[in-house]
Design a protein around this motif. Sequence first.
Motif, PDB file in Angstrom:
ATOM      1  N   UNK A  69      -6.425  -0.652  -3.340  1.00 30.80           N
ATOM      2  CA  UNK A  69      -6.970  -0.464  -4.895  1.00 30.80           C
ATOM      3  C   UNK A  69      -7.838   0.629  -4.879  1.00 30.80           C
ATOM      4  N   UNK A  70      -8.595   1.157  -3.814  1.00 30.35           N
ATOM      5  CA  UNK A  70      -9.664   2.221  -3.986  1.00 30.35           C
ATOM      6  C   UNK A  70      -9.081   3.535  -3.468  1.00 30.35           C
ATOM      7  N   UNK A  71      -8.138   3.522  -2.562  1.00 30.20           N
ATOM      8  CA  UNK A  71      -7.332   4.717  -2.346  1.00 30.20           C
ATOM      9  C   UNK A  71      -6.628   5.220  -3.448  1.00 30.20           C
ATOM     10  N   UNK A  72      -5.929   4.416  -4.372  1.00 32.23           N
ATOM     11  CA  UNK A  72      -5.202   4.623  -5.540  1.00 32.23           C
ATOM     12  C   UNK A  72      -6.194   5.419  -6.360  1.00 32.23           C
ATOM     13  N   UNK A  73      -7.499   5.174  -7.002  1.00 32.77           N
ATOM     14  CA  UNK A  73      -8.331   5.718  -7.733  1.00 32.77           C
ATOM     15  C   UNK A  73      -8.635   7.331  -7.054  1.00 32.77           C
ATOM     16  N   UNK A  74      -8.747   7.163  -5.592  1.00 37.02           N
ATOM     17  CA  UNK A  74      -8.933   8.710  -5.281  1.00 37.02           C
ATOM     18  C   UNK A  74      -7.832   9.601  -5.390  1.00 37.02           C
ATOM     19  N   UNK A  75      -6.604   8.983  -5.075  1.00 39.05           N
ATOM     20  CA  UNK A  75      -5.328   9.840  -5.237  1.00 39.05           C
ATOM     21  C   UNK A  75      -5.268  10.286  -6.483  1.00 39.05           C
ATOM     22  N   UNK A  76      -5.280   9.475  -7.422  1.00 44.50           N
ATOM     23  CA  UNK A  76      -5.215   9.852  -8.892  1.00 44.50           C
ATOM     24  C   UNK A  76      -6.261  10.890  -9.342  1.00 44.50           C
ATOM     25  N   UNK A  77      -7.393  10.926  -8.794  1.00 42.65           N
ATOM     26  CA  UNK A  77      -8.350  11.925  -9.143  1.00 42.65           C
ATOM     27  C   UNK A  77      -7.969  13.248  -8.633  1.00 42.65           C
ATOM     28  N   UNK A  78      -7.137  13.361  -7.388  1.00 39.74           N
ATOM     29  CA  UNK A  78      -6.685  14.323  -6.786  1.00 39.74           C
ATOM     30  C   UNK A  78      -5.588  15.299  -7.803  1.00 39.74           C
ATOM     31  N   UNK A  79      -5.155  14.282  -8.847  1.00 36.63           N
ATOM     32  CA  UNK A  79      -4.019  14.901  -9.597  1.00 36.63           C
ATOM     33  C   UNK A  79      -2.593  15.008  -8.989  1.00 36.63           C
ATOM     34  N   UNK A  80      -2.399  14.018  -7.989  1.00 37.20           N
ATOM     35  CA  UNK A  80      -1.174  13.926  -7.443  1.00 37.20           C
ATOM     36  C   UNK A  80      -0.008  13.468  -8.414  1.00 37.20           C
ATOM     37  N   UNK A  81       1.121  13.986  -7.979  1.00 37.62           N
ATOM     38  CA  UNK A  81       2.039  13.600  -9.071  1.00 37.62           C
ATOM     39  C   UNK A  81       2.888  12.292  -8.603  1.00 37.62           C
ATOM     40  N   UNK A  82       3.889  11.732  -9.416  1.00 35.44           N
ATOM     41  CA  UNK A  82       4.630  10.580  -9.254  1.00 35.44           C
ATOM     42  C   UNK A  82       5.234  10.693  -7.669  1.00 35.44           C
ATOM     43  N   UNK A  83       5.785  11.592  -7.312  1.00 33.01           N
ATOM     44  CA  UNK A  83       6.647  11.800  -5.980  1.00 33.01           C
ATOM     45  C   UNK A  83       5.424  11.801  -4.849  1.00 33.01           C
ATOM     46  N   UNK A  84       4.274  12.504  -4.980  1.00 34.64           N
ATOM     47  CA  UNK A  84       3.271  12.550  -3.879  1.00 34.64           C
ATOM     48  C   UNK A  84       2.824  11.228  -3.682  1.00 34.64           C
ATOM     49  N   UNK A  85       2.683  10.363  -4.824  1.00 39.37           N
ATOM     50  CA  UNK A  85       1.943   9.138  -4.625  1.00 39.37           C
ATOM     51  C   UNK A  85       2.800   8.234  -3.929  1.00 39.37           C
ATOM     52  N   UNK A  86       4.193   7.920  -4.143  1.00 41.36           N
ATOM     53  CA  UNK A  86       4.989   7.264  -3.455  1.00 41.36           C
ATOM     54  C   UNK A  86       4.941   7.795  -2.070  1.00 41.36           C
ATOM     55  N   UNK A  87       5.323   8.952  -1.747  1.00 40.63           N
ATOM     56  CA  UNK A  87       5.282   9.540  -0.542  1.00 40.63           C
ATOM     57  C   UNK A  87       4.237   8.949   0.272  1.00 40.63           C
ATOM     58  N   UNK A  88       3.017   8.965  -0.332  1.00 39.57           N
ATOM     59  CA  UNK A  88       1.848   8.428   0.556  1.00 39.57           C
ATOM     60  C   UNK A  88       2.120   7.092   1.068  1.00 39.57           C
ATOM     61  N   UNK A  89       2.637   6.258   0.527  1.00 39.16           N
ATOM     62  CA  UNK A  89       2.985   4.721   0.797  1.00 39.16           C
ATOM     63  C   UNK A  89       3.789   4.873   2.085  1.00 39.16           C
ATOM     64  N   UNK A  90       4.439   5.682   2.567  1.00 36.25           N
ATOM     65  CA  UNK A  90       5.385   5.761   3.559  1.00 36.25           C
ATOM     66  C   UNK A  90       4.500   5.650   4.766  1.00 36.25           C
ATOM     67  N   UNK A  91       3.334   6.180   4.737  1.00 41.83           N
ATOM     68  CA  UNK A  91       2.290   6.275   5.885  1.00 41.83           C
ATOM     69  C   UNK A  91       2.192   4.650   6.498  1.00 41.83           C
ATOM     70  N   UNK A  92       1.498   3.883   5.385  1.00 38.60           N
ATOM     71  CA  UNK A  92       1.212   2.640   5.883  1.00 38.60           C
ATOM     72  C   UNK A  92       2.260   1.526   6.133  1.00 38.60           C
ATOM     73  N   UNK A  93       3.416   1.874   5.576  1.00 42.43           N
ATOM     74  CA  UNK A  93       4.633   1.156   5.816  1.00 42.43           C
ATOM     75  C   UNK A  93       5.109   1.353   7.173  1.00 42.43           C
ATOM     76  N   UNK A  94       5.045   2.497   7.764  1.00 39.29           N
ATOM     77  CA  UNK A  94       5.622   3.053   8.885  1.00 39.29           C
ATOM     78  C   UNK A  94       4.787   2.753  10.120  1.00 39.29           C
ATOM     79  N   UNK A  95       3.440   2.691   9.540  1.00 32.92           N
ATOM     80  CA  UNK A  95       2.445   1.724  10.739  1.00 32.92           C
ATOM     81  C   UNK A  95       2.648   0.413  10.723  1.00 32.92           C
ATOM     82  N   UNK A  96       2.974  -0.318   9.683  1.00 35.51           N
ATOM     83  CA  UNK A  96       3.237  -1.893   9.800  1.00 35.51           C
ATOM     84  C   UNK A  96       4.463  -1.791  10.646  1.00 35.51           C
ATOM     85  N   UNK A  97       5.553  -1.145  10.417  1.00 37.31           N
ATOM     86  CA  UNK A  97       6.830  -1.336  11.346  1.00 37.31           C
ATOM     87  C   UNK A  97       6.612  -1.127  12.743  1.00 37.31           C
ATOM     88  N   UNK A  98       5.740  -0.097  12.944  1.00 30.46           N
ATOM     89  CA  UNK A  98       5.086  -0.267  14.599  1.00 30.46           C
ATOM     90  C   UNK A  98       4.529  -1.355  14.926  1.00 30.46           C
TER      91      UNK A  98
END
Length: 451
Positions: free
Chosen positions: A400-429
């Motif tokens: 919830x907190x990281x979302x607020x930070x990334x939105x403050x960086x003005x990340x676009x739609x695609x960048x925000x979803x690409x960010x989620x690939x990192x925690x998902x990949x770590x969960x796979x490992x």
Amino acid sequence: MSAPAKQLNVQEFLDSRPFAGFHWKILFLGLVVLILDGFDVVAMGFIAPALIADWKISRAALGPVLSMGLFGLAIGALTGGPLADRFGRRKVIIGAVIFFGVMSLASAWSPNIEVLSVLRFLTGLGLGASQPNAATLASEYAPKKHRSVMVTVIYCGFTLGAAGGGFLSSYLVPTHGWQSILVVGGMVPLLFAAVLFFVLPESAKFLAVKHEGRKALAKIINKIQPGTVDASTELTTAEREHAGKGAIRLIVSKPHTSVTLALWVGLFMNLMTVYFLNSWLPIIVRDNNFSLADAALVGAMMQVGGTLGNIVIGWEMDRFKAHKVMIATLFAALIFTIAISQLNVGLAGLISLVFLLGYCTNSTNTGWTAMAASYYPTEMRATGTSWMTGIGRFGAISGASIGAVLLSFKWNFGQLFLFLTAPIAIAIVAAYVQGRVRTNAAPVLRNATTH
């Protein structure tokens, strides 16, 4: 010469039973506990607009209330497990339901935002303690071939309670005020706690490992299969109790260390992903030139997909290697996340992809609980499951907190979803490590229960 006493291995007896009326009762009681949890956890979100209007406060002023509730959930999970491994699952579940019922009721009469924040933290303590212990109790009664699906179905109660809170809020708040939701969220758990007091049994595996309450244990076994235990029956278990060694110390000691850390990391990353989406998905969609109604629909479809996924993943985990099911489902989540970030699919396509993403990410949330409940021995099962849940809750706060930070960086739609690939990949490992280490440690674990 008297006939030798017959022996009954409690663990083997429970694992081998067919799913019957007794199991349906445990499933129903656990499901209701999670429904009440889901209702109370999301209550603040539903009453927030009315609260802002009534108290004339800003949206930002509600931040402490929401965050304190999440911290309460985390601390409640961390403390509830060790208490259940020491005093029993039944006592902690009933006590936790009473506690969060009382605190929710008290919240309705909060005079200001500071008092409400404290009361929501206290409510969270009860909620956090009740959730994983209800799942633990269910897993300990579930026949082995139905264990995962029993746990994941119980966790469907959380989304059902959350959805019910939304419908009830739309009816009660306009006519009876925001306090009415907190009153319902307090009174119903208190009434249900009375039901639990009379019908919820203690875990038979817990009683067997603790070597206490033989009369109660015999009564439970005879309810599952009448006539199984008589006065001459010796009740045994292959599992043992480590006298003088706390359950928290046990879950981080060999041979459990690597699996415990993998479970913690996996659920932390999974909940970070889910709470990022739960908190910010409607806003992200709205900012991508969709209407408010479209944004709400997309967010709702994630929850619908998650509810279906909770049921299916439990069925899959009971039939295939649990960690392989988790890896495959998380890998699918990775693909759907990349597709959402890169493809311009329109509203219908976005709804479909978010439905599938919700199916994968919400189901794996409950999958971690099923894995923990099936891995840990009885003496540390509640602690192992609850501590994993508590650590994971900090992932939810982070999401919830990281979302607020990334939105403050003005990340676009695609960048925000690409960010989620990192925690998902770590969960796979983490799922891979959990499965590999668990397989290698299996002979050690079997040896530990028989000496």
